[in-house]
Design a protein around this motif. Sequence first.
Motif, PDB file in Angstrom:
ATOM      1  N   THR A   1      41.532  39.542  42.085  1.00  0.00           N
ATOM      2  CA  THR A   1      42.461  39.022  41.078  1.00  0.00           C
ATOM      3  C   THR A   1      42.409  39.877  39.818  1.00  0.00           C
ATOM      4  O   THR A   1      43.451  40.226  39.243  1.00  0.00           O
TER       5      THR A   1
ATOM      6  N   LEU B   1      44.133  43.125  40.256  1.00  0.00           N
ATOM      7  CA  LEU B   1      45.578  42.947  40.224  1.00  0.00           C
ATOM      8  C   LEU B   1      46.073  42.751  38.790  1.00  0.00           C
ATOM      9  O   LEU B   1      47.056  43.362  38.366  1.00  0.00           O
ATOM     10  N   LEU B   2      45.361  41.904  38.037  1.00  0.00           N
ATOM     11  CA  LEU B   2      45.774  41.639  36.661  1.00  0.00           C
ATOM     12  C   LEU B   2      45.734  42.925  35.847  1.00  0.00           C
ATOM     13  O   LEU B   2      46.612  43.183  35.032  1.00  0.00           O
ATOM     14  N   LYS B   3      44.718  43.731  36.108  1.00  0.00           N
ATOM     15  CA  LYS B   3      44.639  45.011  35.396  1.00  0.00           C
ATOM     16  C   LYS B   3      45.816  45.898  35.788  1.00  0.00           C
ATOM     17  O   LYS B   3      46.424  46.554  34.943  1.00  0.00           O
ATOM     18  N   THR B   4      46.126  45.919  37.074  1.00  0.00           N
ATOM     19  CA  THR B   4      47.241  46.722  37.535  1.00  0.00           C
ATOM     20  C   THR B   4      48.544  46.277  36.877  1.00  0.00           C
ATOM     21  O   THR B   4      49.377  47.073  36.490  1.00  0.00           O
ATOM     22  N   LEU B   5      48.655  44.959  36.717  1.00  0.00           N
ATOM     23  CA  LEU B   5      49.869  44.421  36.093  1.00  0.00           C
ATOM     24  C   LEU B   5      49.843  44.604  34.591  1.00  0.00           C
ATOM     25  O   LEU B   5      50.767  44.187  33.903  1.00  0.00           O
TER      26      LEU B   5
ATOM     27  N   VAL C   1      35.707  45.826  36.695  1.00  0.00           N
ATOM     28  CA  VAL C   1      36.290  46.027  38.030  1.00  0.00           C
ATOM     29  C   VAL C   1      37.404  47.053  37.910  1.00  0.00           C
ATOM     30  O   VAL C   1      38.277  46.921  37.060  1.00  0.00           O
TER      31      VAL C   1
ATOM     32  N   ALA D   1      40.816  49.034  38.445  1.00  0.00           N
ATOM     33  CA  ALA D   1      42.145  48.620  38.880  1.00  0.00           C
ATOM     34  C   ALA D   1      42.449  49.197  40.261  1.00  0.00           C
ATOM     35  O   ALA D   1      43.169  48.605  41.060  1.00  0.00           O
ATOM     36  N   MET D   2      41.853  50.326  40.544  1.00  0.00           N
ATOM     37  CA  MET D   2      42.084  51.019  41.809  1.00  0.00           C
ATOM     38  C   MET D   2      41.783  50.134  43.013  1.00  0.00           C
ATOM     39  O   MET D   2      42.234  50.381  44.123  1.00  0.00           O
ATOM     40  N   ARG D   3      40.988  49.074  42.755  1.00  0.00           N
ATOM     41  CA  ARG D   3      40.621  48.156  43.828  1.00  0.00           C
ATOM     42  C   ARG D   3      41.843  47.551  44.522  1.00  0.00           C
ATOM     43  O   ARG D   3      41.764  47.151  45.675  1.00  0.00           O
ATOM     44  N   VAL D   4      42.984  47.496  43.815  1.00  0.00           N
ATOM     45  CA  VAL D   4      44.166  46.915  44.479  1.00  0.00           C
ATOM     46  C   VAL D   4      44.622  47.781  45.636  1.00  0.00           C
ATOM     47  O   VAL D   4      45.244  47.292  46.569  1.00  0.00           O
ATOM     48  N   LEU D   5      44.349  49.071  45.536  1.00  0.00           N
ATOM     49  CA  LEU D   5      44.808  49.968  46.596  1.00  0.00           C
ATOM     50  C   LEU D   5      43.764  50.144  47.672  1.00  0.00           C
ATOM     51  O   LEU D   5      44.072  50.313  48.830  1.00  0.00           O
ATOM     52  N   ARG D   6      42.512  50.138  47.245  1.00  0.00           N
ATOM     53  CA  ARG D   6      41.473  50.410  48.227  1.00  0.00           C
ATOM     54  C   ARG D   6      40.233  49.649  47.790  1.00  0.00           C
ATOM     55  O   ARG D   6      39.851  49.700  46.626  1.00  0.00           O
TER      56      ARG D   6
END
Lengths: 242, 828
Positions: free
Chosen positions: B286, B289-293, B376, B378-383
């Motif tokens: 989560t 994702l929030l960081k990505t957004l 955490v 942000a790259m975690r959303v992709l991998r």
Amino acid sequence: MNQMTDLTKTDSSPMLRVSDLTHRVSLETDTLTILQGVSLEINRGESVAIVGRSGSGKTTLLGLLAGLDTPTEGTVELDGSVISKLSEDERAKLRARRVGFVFQSFQLLPALTALENVMLPLELAGMEAPEQRARELLERVGLGERLNHTPRQLSGGEQQRVAIARAFASDPAILFADEPTGNLDNRTGQAVSDLLMDLNREQGTTLVMVTHDEHLAERCGRQLHIEAGMLTEPDLAGGPAH
Amino acid sequence: MGASKKLMSVSRDWRERDVRVVLVALIIAVATVATIALFASQLQRTLVSSASSFLAADRQLEAENGRPIPLEWLEDAQSRGLETGRMVEFSTMVFGESGFQLVSVKAVSDEYPLRGEIEIQPGAEEPRQIVSQGPGPGQVWVNPRLLRLLELDIGDTLEVGNLKLEITRLLIREPDGGFRLSSLAPRVMMHVDDVAATGVVQEGSRVEYVYLFAGDEGVLDDYYQWLEPQLEPSHEWEGVRDGETFSRSLERAERFLLLGGSLAVLLAAVAVAVASRQYALSQRDTVALLKTLGLSSRGIGELYLRRLSLWGIVGVLGGLAVALPLFWLLVRLLSDVLERPVDFYLDPAALTPALLTALVSLFAFAYPPIRRLRNVPAMRVLRSQPGETGREAIPDILLAVVAVFGLVWMYAGELMLVAALLGGLVLLLGVLGLLGWGMVALLRRVKGGGNSWRLALVGLYRHRRASMAQMAVFAMTLMLAATLVLVRSSLLDDWQAQLPDDAPNHFLINIAPDAVDDVEEFWATRGAPLETLYPMVRGRLTELNGEPVKEAVSKDERVGALNRELNLTWMAELPEDNRIVDGQWFGPGETEGVSVEAELAEKLGLQLGDRLTFTIGSSKVTEPVTSIRTVQWDSMKPNFYMAFPPDGGLTDMPATWITAFYLNTDNKLALNDFSRQFPTVSVLEIDHIIDRIQQIVQQVTQAIEAILALILAAALVVMAAVVSATLRDRQREGALLRTLGGQQSLLARSTMLEFALLGFFAGTLGVIAAEGAVYALQAGMFEGTFRWHWQVMLPVPLIAAVLLALFGRWQLRPVLSVSPMLLLRRLE
């Protein structure tokens, strides 16, 4: 939507400019080079597919282009900002205003309804009337009847449509998509990619997509092939989608 | 509601399993701590007030030097808002029409008693009454035995010195009836203002002035601070906690409550820490994702901090909502036990530990892993990125240890307790690490057995990190719970052993040597055989190694035994409940030496071989200390500070004999015959004191059991938190196994077996650790003797195995009842 025309009018610089991008990760014993000397430019309104085999480095490239990670060497200039020079928070701000994402695994927050998932980036970017805009978009992707369903109550295709609505919600200048049809069957994938391409055209967004799906890749104006971390620019030079 | 607001709403959070566990743990933590603190404070107050009645006040100041205390001492107490009262106690001859009798007079002021009640009888045939004031001027209340001895009746006149007083009531029981051998003569109670007119009390007479004080504990303590520097050695300040008979029970009960409270704090901390770490791990996607957004790390930090604060509020409010009715129930229970209404005492100060527990739990245990969410990528959303290794949790653990230390210290206020607990836990964790690892490694080699057995072992091994963590937490939880159960049962056993149903409840004192046989026969024929008879010689300890004892002993040590006559005895056999701690008991035929009670020996700094000189009447006896022994003061049997060998130093000294025996209520009338037949023998009735002690023990036992139940509930929540931590993985695996064709029954059996093994190991380790902890606590705090508790050691691992197996089965029920397809989708 005439934002695109505004943007292209006022700014003719490329949306993305990447020079000499190299990315390495340290493992316990040695260092692994994932990307090696990648340079490219992507113009505003262009749609680009990054294709390559598993492990070729395309997802890493996408992450670096979107500013989710910073490269070991080289620069990424996104919409006029050199993102490797920005702090993490500045990059987050840039993403909130200018960037949208669509992921292979949808990445919806399970506790929020479809409507709330779409509202989230609008609220984070501090935009006005988020709910109204979110409703419009969900209706546009054909989910007007399912606003209050949580992701668990939706099929995979429906979840990806919510994700697409979310990605376009904050009117991004550029959209990054990571295998958007990777988790969907052919037919649903086809429908989702139609929707993605249509919306992209309508909104005049720049699209950068990682995909295995050759049909989808062919629908993009340009394809970038990546192999063992190096860009092998194909024979076809960039041009508008046909 | 906006999406980001909803992201922070507790009602939304509640839908997430890990948050539910954190909130429930927090609520239980606050509820347990608040209930214990509230109830301990209530119990303290109730116990002190019921124990205070043994002093007829909250504090007594005794002046044994025959002089009243300066008036301003009393005035100062009154100016602080304390209630005060006075008593004068002395022995004198009183005269009736047909004779005279040595009596023990207690002259009391109007305020007496400040605590407790007096039981009287308007006439021999009339019902007993409870009153809260002593006799007025001109009146005297007397022990029924005195009327028999002097052949007097209500309304007759009793002469005390120069004064004639009217006998208006029979005195049945006084609150501070006490249990002092100096007050053996029948009791006479009169008004203090009449004392001067009797002419009995002169300068230098043997008289004791006693002052009573009652009021707020804090004010009493302040007053004593002010008073203490002015006290002389002959002044004795006595509070409930200083008294001998009850203080031990009270102290032990209080310590037990503190121990229970501390364990509750520990358990709560563990539950919150485990669940919030799990929560933080589950939030990583989560956050990415929030960081990505576009949410900044600061935004993330604020989001979770705000969420944590909300949890805190919910935890505190929820905890109090549970604690208050529970407290109300406990107080109701207390009233039932006491057979009298107990006033609610909602001590606001008792809520502070609960609030602090919530705060510390949140910020020392829950916050650190959640704080790290900011990092955490942000790259975690992709991998998916490498998760936490556990190494970054080391500062968290250090912080948690410090926080637990502080919390338990604040709560228990006893460094020793905190050190014992934490030392025990750290040791346990170390040993557990080694043992657990060894066991898991061993398990891996185990071959054979059915499918479910193999699957269970594979399960344990595959989840070895989680299994180790679970085992550590289970073992710790079981250790804490078992410690509590063990300490409780040894406390209760001790009490029961001290006061069996047939504990002696009457003393016979002042038996002339030639009457001993007749007295024994009298009671033997009435079915109430006497305990051992002891000779008793009254004497003072006057010299230590040839030096006057008051100089030899440091002035700071106010030793009560030096200020009054001691009861000396001789005996051939060491009484059963005495223990020699130094030196040797008298051998057969040995006539030299004296055996000294251990606490007195310590206060006086006595060593073996020190020469003690006693003044008995006009003669002096000097003997070396040949042994030091402990005495069970609360055994309700005759006990002696000083014991000589037969034909030793006390030979030829004027002795009377003393003994105790059990007389049931139906036989009480025999006492009248006895008094007529042996008028010179004093009978001391202590049955009502024993009743009171038993009542207090019962009260404390109930409280202990109620709190034990609370703590065991907390322990269960901890276990639930830990099992839930790996639930998702297990469910996913279960679903996969079923998809691949595993039968439900196989899955159920292997899961139950896996958890049963875990429970058995944890139970074994926990019980062994509990024995260690109990040993340390017994030695350090509860003054008990250590023994192994096989009756707990064997069943606990088995019970833990069964409970965990059922729990595991229950947790897995969604996997077993839903189609694998649906389940896999849900778990995505």
